[in-house]
Design a protein around this motif. Sequence first.
Motif, mmCIF file in Angstrom:
data_model
loop_
_atom_site.group_PDB
_atom_site.id
_atom_site.type_symbol
_atom_site.label_atom_id
_atom_site.label_comp_id
_atom_site.label_asym_id
_atom_site.label_seq_id
_atom_site.Cartn_x
_atom_site.Cartn_y
_atom_site.Cartn_z
ATOM 1 N N MET A 168 -4.172 -26.099 -2.745
ATOM 2 C CA MET A 168 -4.837 -25.493 -1.599
ATOM 3 C C MET A 168 -5.495 -24.180 -2.011
ATOM 4 N N SER A 169 -6.540 -23.853 -1.359
ATOM 5 C CA SER A 169 -7.327 -22.723 -1.804
ATOM 6 C C SER A 169 -7.771 -21.895 -0.602
ATOM 7 N N ALA A 170 -7.622 -20.590 -0.714
ATOM 8 C CA ALA A 170 -8.018 -19.735 0.398
ATOM 9 C C ALA A 170 -8.464 -18.386 -0.123
ATOM 10 N N GLY A 171 -9.641 -17.971 0.268
ATOM 11 C CA GLY A 171 -10.121 -16.655 -0.136
ATOM 12 C C GLY A 171 -9.557 -15.570 0.761
ATOM 13 N N LEU A 172 -9.872 -14.356 0.386
ATOM 14 C CA LEU A 172 -9.406 -13.198 1.161
ATOM 15 C C LEU A 172 -10.625 -12.342 1.491
ATOM 16 N N ALA A 173 -10.706 -11.899 2.732
ATOM 17 C CA ALA A 173 -11.822 -11.032 3.123
ATOM 18 C C ALA A 173 -11.324 -9.859 3.943
ATOM 19 N N LEU A 174 -11.637 -8.669 3.481
ATOM 20 C CA LEU A 174 -11.327 -7.459 4.243
ATOM 21 C C LEU A 174 -12.644 -6.864 4.713
ATOM 22 N N ALA A 175 -12.655 -6.373 5.937
ATOM 23 C CA ALA A 175 -13.854 -5.697 6.443
ATOM 24 C C ALA A 175 -13.439 -4.446 7.199
ATOM 25 N N GLY A 176 -13.957 -3.320 6.757
ATOM 26 C CA GLY A 176 -13.729 -2.054 7.449
ATOM 27 C C GLY A 176 -12.278 -1.661 7.580
ATOM 28 N N VAL A 177 -11.488 -1.942 6.555
ATOM 29 C CA VAL A 177 -10.044 -1.674 6.669
ATOM 30 C C VAL A 177 -9.739 -0.195 6.389
ATOM 31 N N CYS A 178 -9.035 0.400 7.330
ATOM 32 C CA CYS A 178 -8.520 1.758 7.167
ATOM 33 C C CYS A 178 -7.004 1.691 7.264
ATOM 34 N N ALA A 179 -6.336 2.445 6.407
ATOM 35 C CA ALA A 179 -4.867 2.480 6.450
ATOM 36 C C ALA A 179 -4.397 3.761 5.794
ATOM 37 N N GLY A 180 -3.183 4.142 6.107
ATOM 38 C CA GLY A 180 -2.630 5.347 5.501
ATOM 39 C C GLY A 180 -1.173 5.490 5.863
ATOM 40 N N TYR A 181 -0.643 6.634 5.516
ATOM 41 C CA TYR A 181 0.774 6.905 5.755
ATOM 42 C C TYR A 181 0.875 7.988 6.821
ATOM 43 N N GLY A 182 1.375 7.633 7.977
ATOM 44 C CA GLY A 182 1.433 8.598 9.073
ATOM 45 C C GLY A 182 0.050 9.169 9.309
ATOM 46 N N PRO A 183 -0.052 10.471 9.332
ATOM 47 C CA PRO A 183 -1.373 11.069 9.608
ATOM 48 C C PRO A 183 -2.287 11.072 8.386
ATOM 49 N N LEU A 184 -1.773 10.673 7.232
ATOM 50 C CA LEU A 184 -2.570 10.748 5.998
ATOM 51 C C LEU A 184 -3.387 9.480 5.792
ATOM 52 N N PRO A 185 -4.715 9.553 5.974
ATOM 53 C CA PRO A 185 -5.514 8.355 5.709
ATOM 54 C C PRO A 185 -5.650 8.160 4.201
ATOM 55 N N VAL A 186 -5.550 6.905 3.758
ATOM 56 C CA VAL A 186 -5.676 6.621 2.321
ATOM 57 C C VAL A 186 -6.844 5.661 2.075
ATOM 58 N N LEU A 187 -6.870 4.551 2.801
ATOM 59 C CA LEU A 187 -7.978 3.598 2.644
ATOM 60 C C LEU A 187 -9.026 3.888 3.704
ATOM 61 N N HIS A 188 -10.291 3.967 3.258
ATOM 62 C CA HIS A 188 -11.376 4.302 4.174
ATOM 63 C C HIS A 188 -12.371 3.156 4.205
ATOM 64 N N ASP A 189 -12.377 2.416 5.306
ATOM 65 C CA ASP A 189 -13.459 1.465 5.523
ATOM 66 C C ASP A 189 -13.631 0.494 4.342
ATOM 67 N N VAL A 190 -12.541 -0.114 3.931
ATOM 68 C CA VAL A 190 -12.577 -0.964 2.737
ATOM 69 C C VAL A 190 -13.064 -2.375 3.073
ATOM 70 N N ASP A 191 -14.099 -2.806 2.366
ATOM 71 C CA ASP A 191 -14.581 -4.192 2.427
ATOM 72 C C ASP A 191 -14.233 -4.851 1.101
#
Length: 239
Positions: free
Chosen positions: A1-24
């Motif tokens: 089985m085969s499945a790709g992965l797509a991220l669009a505009g992903v933001c994430a971080g730790y508490g108030p600290l943003p780490v990932l900014h708008d990741v595609d």
Amino acid sequence: MSAGLALAGVCAGYGPLPVLHDVDLDVPAGSITAVVGANGAGKTTLLRTVTGQLPAASGSIRMGGRIDLRRVAVEDMVRTGVALVPEGRSVITDLSVDENLRLGGLWRKDRAAAARTLDEVYGHFEPLARRRAAAGHQLSGGERQMLALGRALMAVPQLLLLDEPSLGLAPKVTAGIFTLLRRLCDGTGLTVVLVEQNVRSALAVADHGVVLNLGRVVAARPAADLAADTGLRHTYLGF
Ligand SMILES: Nc1ncnc2c1ncn2[C@@H]1O[C@H](COP(=O)(O)OP(=O)(O)OP(=O)(O)O)[C@@H](O)[C@H]1O
Ligand SMILES: [Mg+2]
């Protein structure tokens, strides 16, 4: 089985600290994407966000076009087809090689199929097949990394995420692991996201390369293009 992965505009971080900014990110099914970047660029954070260990603040994370991974609970990820080999070869040192591997497939209802996968995993890793009864703590670094990868493969993932599998390994062991990843992609359609500090080797085995810098994607191109771009390498990758 085969499945790709797509991220669009992903933001994430730790508490108030943003780490990932708008990741595609677009990882085609059955391919290897190497994610590279300096220490602290957000590579591990990216993998933790995909697997739901760290909830994304915004954006979309989809597998195989249909599955919204942001809606999958972290404990259901493996069942959904997503396996992570975290940094540091997380094997259970008190358990044997065989027990560690079986743990990776414990949730599978089809026990006969799980037994077949176990045989396949031993087929991939000859040193493990020879040391089935050895305890995790008796293994070399390379064998532990094989075990961590083997345990992930016991779940027959569609998407395999690896966090710096080459760390501390001899070049020959790393080459063996990368060659296996290539074979699994080509043979079974496995989709791989390979986070690596070993940029040269990672780009050599990968189809696509993504450079992260301070939590942003600064380049996403065919791996060979990235490897040939000396300016980019000097600016972001230090060689
Ligand atoms: N648990 C945490 N809590 C707070 N901040 C964190 C946590 N983990 C990582 N960070 C911060 O997030 C940023 C990205 O870290 P991350 O571990 O994702 O980088 P990385 O690219 O994997 O680095 P490395 O190459 O050193 O593994 C860094 O600034 C780091 O200090
Ligand atoms: Mg990391």
